[in-house]
Design a protein around this motif. Structure first.
Motif: not given
Length: 171
Positions: A34-48
């Motif tokens: 699992v990879r955690r990010f400081p900024d949200a990955t709420r949308t597919a665009t943010e996650a990609a």
């Protein structure tokens, strides 16, 4: 939940309930991926963008209401769900996006962090075939800040999904 599960989940960024679900499914090794990010990955665009992968390698977990009954649709991040195709697949009269409270009640997770399995309740799952175009896809790990990699065939199998074609076609 065991103390180890809570500790591992905290270190990985996975939601504790989802980390426990991974272990129960024999997928405990994914907790460390699992990879955690400081900024949200709420949308597919943010996650990609956070992962550094193609938009279509993100697996969106979307809850709809088919004649008022929640259904989970797993869709690649570059595509949109065609509600008419979902309606036909389910034999429903009406399919709509589920309300925020229904998503949380059904899955136990907030929109933007809904994983493909490990939900509070059992729901019918439709998985779009477009997910199979990749060796690995990334899905939410129970929070809007964490994702995990998984082979799409394994994702569909562990979600109990039925493979379907429900993505919108562009002309």
């Amino acid at each position: 939940m065991t103390t180890t599960a809570a500790t591992d989940a905290g270190n990985s960024g996975a939601h504790p309930r989802f980390a426990e679900a991974l272990r129960e499914l024999g997928l405990g090794h994914l907790v460390e991926q699992v990879r955690r990010f400081p900024d949200a990955t709420r949308t597919a665009t943010e996650a990609a963008a956070a992962v550094g992968c193609e938009l279509s390698q993100i697996c969106k977990s979307l809850i709809f209401a088919a004649d008022g009954v929640p259904v989970l649709v797993l869709m690649d991040g570059a595509s949109r769900v065609d509600l008419e195709l979902v309606r036909q697949e389910l034999g429903a009269d009406k399919v709509t996006r589920a309300k925020v409270d229904v998503v949380r009640e059904t899955t136990g997770y907030a929109i933007g962090g809904v994983p493909p399995f490990g939900h509070k309740t059992r729901t019918r799952v439709l998985a779009d075939r477009s997910l199979l175009e990749h060796d690995v896809v990334w899905a939410a790990a129970g929070t809007p800040y964490a994702v995990f990699p998984i082979a799409p065939e394994d994702l569909v199998a562990h979600a109990g999904g039925t493979l379907v074609d429900v993505r919108e076609r562009t002309s």
